[in-house]
Motif scaffolding. Structure first.
Motif, PDB file in Angstrom:
ATOM      1  N   UNK A  72       0.877  -0.973  -0.284  1.00 51.33           N
ATOM      2  CA  UNK A  72      -0.063  -0.052  -0.024  1.00 51.33           C
ATOM      3  C   UNK A  72       0.905   1.212  -0.075  1.00 51.33           C
ATOM      4  N   UNK A  73       2.018   1.219   0.747  1.00 51.79           N
ATOM      5  CA  UNK A  73       2.783   2.429   0.960  1.00 51.79           C
ATOM      6  C   UNK A  73       3.616   2.683  -0.339  1.00 51.79           C
ATOM      7  N   UNK A  74       3.871   1.631  -1.216  1.00 51.41           N
ATOM      8  CA  UNK A  74       4.561   1.741  -2.515  1.00 51.41           C
ATOM      9  C   UNK A  74       3.558   2.263  -3.390  1.00 51.41           C
ATOM     10  N   UNK A  75       2.376   1.863  -3.281  1.00 51.14           N
ATOM     11  CA  UNK A  75       1.346   2.517  -4.128  1.00 51.14           C
ATOM     12  C   UNK A  75       1.248   3.888  -3.827  1.00 51.14           C
ATOM     13  N   UNK A  76       1.131   4.487  -2.516  1.00 49.57           N
ATOM     14  CA  UNK A  76       0.887   5.675  -1.940  1.00 49.57           C
ATOM     15  C   UNK A  76       2.080   6.487  -2.251  1.00 49.57           C
ATOM     16  N   UNK A  77       3.387   5.908  -2.564  1.00 48.64           N
ATOM     17  CA  UNK A  77       4.412   6.698  -2.898  1.00 48.64           C
ATOM     18  C   UNK A  77       4.327   7.421  -4.453  1.00 48.64           C
ATOM     19  N   UNK A  78       3.609   6.448  -5.096  1.00 45.66           N
ATOM     20  CA  UNK A  78       3.496   6.883  -6.501  1.00 45.66           C
ATOM     21  C   UNK A  78       2.383   8.351  -6.504  1.00 45.66           C
ATOM     22  N   UNK A  79       1.431   8.055  -5.543  1.00 48.39           N
ATOM     23  CA  UNK A  79       0.473   8.970  -5.536  1.00 48.39           C
ATOM     24  C   UNK A  79       1.021  10.264  -5.093  1.00 48.39           C
ATOM     25  N   UNK A  80       1.813  10.287  -4.022  1.00 54.44           N
ATOM     26  CA  UNK A  80       2.568  11.424  -3.207  1.00 54.44           C
ATOM     27  C   UNK A  80       3.413  12.148  -4.274  1.00 54.44           C
ATOM     28  N   UNK A  81       4.212  11.132  -5.145  1.00 56.37           N
ATOM     29  CA  UNK A  81       4.836  11.907  -5.927  1.00 56.37           C
ATOM     30  C   UNK A  81       4.363  12.710  -7.173  1.00 56.37           C
ATOM     31  N   UNK A  82       3.357  12.190  -7.428  1.00 57.18           N
ATOM     32  CA  UNK A  82       2.279  12.788  -8.489  1.00 57.18           C
ATOM     33  C   UNK A  82       1.828  14.286  -7.796  1.00 57.18           C
ATOM     34  N   UNK A  83       1.359  13.984  -6.588  1.00 58.80           N
ATOM     35  CA  UNK A  83       0.763  15.295  -5.840  1.00 58.80           C
ATOM     36  C   UNK A  83       1.788  16.448  -5.544  1.00 58.80           C
ATOM     37  N   UNK A  84       3.072  16.000  -5.250  1.00 63.53           N
ATOM     38  CA  UNK A  84       4.277  16.877  -5.061  1.00 63.53           C
ATOM     39  C   UNK A  84       4.365  17.545  -6.323  1.00 63.53           C
TER      40      UNK A  84
END
Ligand code: GRF
Length: 211
Positions: A72-84
């Protein structure tokens, strides 16, 4: 002096009517001059929310969760990267059907809002309106709250109520509930963008508007 707009990122999984209510509020309504939706992310291919964002000329990004191999964290890292990438300061979960990880919440501390189709703490989970009907409550509604590590749990910002009629079905209640949701979410977003929300333990204090 014109203060800078708060950059809002929306994450959604479905139709995106709440996402659109926020976009519209930013464009013409209550959030005008305070916040701007800069990106919409969906975890679901073909989700209509992506189309709604495109219609508003807002970048729409698909980060598909189906068949995602990592944690789940790996997935969220992609989302966070996009948001950032879009310098997002406020994240709105608008019908996002996944739990966010502690990593996500640490990155956007006290800056993630969710809308839930029930009067929390009653009926958390996926089917707020249906559960309210099945239980036989006479009053239902919706809740916008800060997101914390537990599902549908964080400090409450806005709640709106509606009467449940004996004849109501999940569909009819949802139809009326969504109208309220589309008022409640932009209201909470506006309060955030005006820096009027203070979290004190479980409670949210709504500060007076600066004159
Ligand atoms: C809404 O009822 C929201 O409260 C729930 O999921 C639904 C999403 O609807 N979390 P939409 O995609 O915003 O139209």
């Amino acid at each position: 002096m014109i203060s800078e707009l708060i950059k809002i990122g929306i994450i959604a999984s479905g139709s995106g009517s709440n996402a659109e209510a926020i976009m519209e509020a930013c464009e013409e309504g209550g959030v005008k001059g305070k916040g701007k939706v800069v990106v919409l992310i969906s975890n679901k291919k073909d989700a209509y929310c992506l189309k709604r964002a495109e219609n508003h000329n807002i970048p729409a990004i698909l980060i598909q969760s189906k068949d995602f191999k990592g944690t789940r964290e790996d997935y969220d890292k992609l989302v966070v990267e996009a948001l950032k990438k879009y310098d997002v300061q406020l994240v709105c979960l608008a019908g996002y059907m996944r739990l966010v990880s502690p990593y996500f919440l640490e990155t956007f501390k006290d800056s993630v809002l969710n809308i839930h189709p029930a009067l929390l703490p009653s009926f958390p989970g996926m089917h707020g309106y249906k559960d309210a009907i099945d239980y036989g409550v006479k009053i239902s509604g919706c809740t916008v709250h800060f997101v914390d590590e537990k599902m549908d749990h964080g400090p409450i910002i806005v709640q709106k109520t509606l009467e449940v009629k004996f004849e109501d079905t999940e569909e009819t209640l949802k139809e009326r509930g969504l109208i309220l949701e589309h008022e409640a979410f932009p209201e909470a977003v506006q309060l955030f963008c005006e820096d009027r929300l203070e979290i004190i333990g479980r409670k949210v204090k709504i500060k007076r508007k600066d004159k």
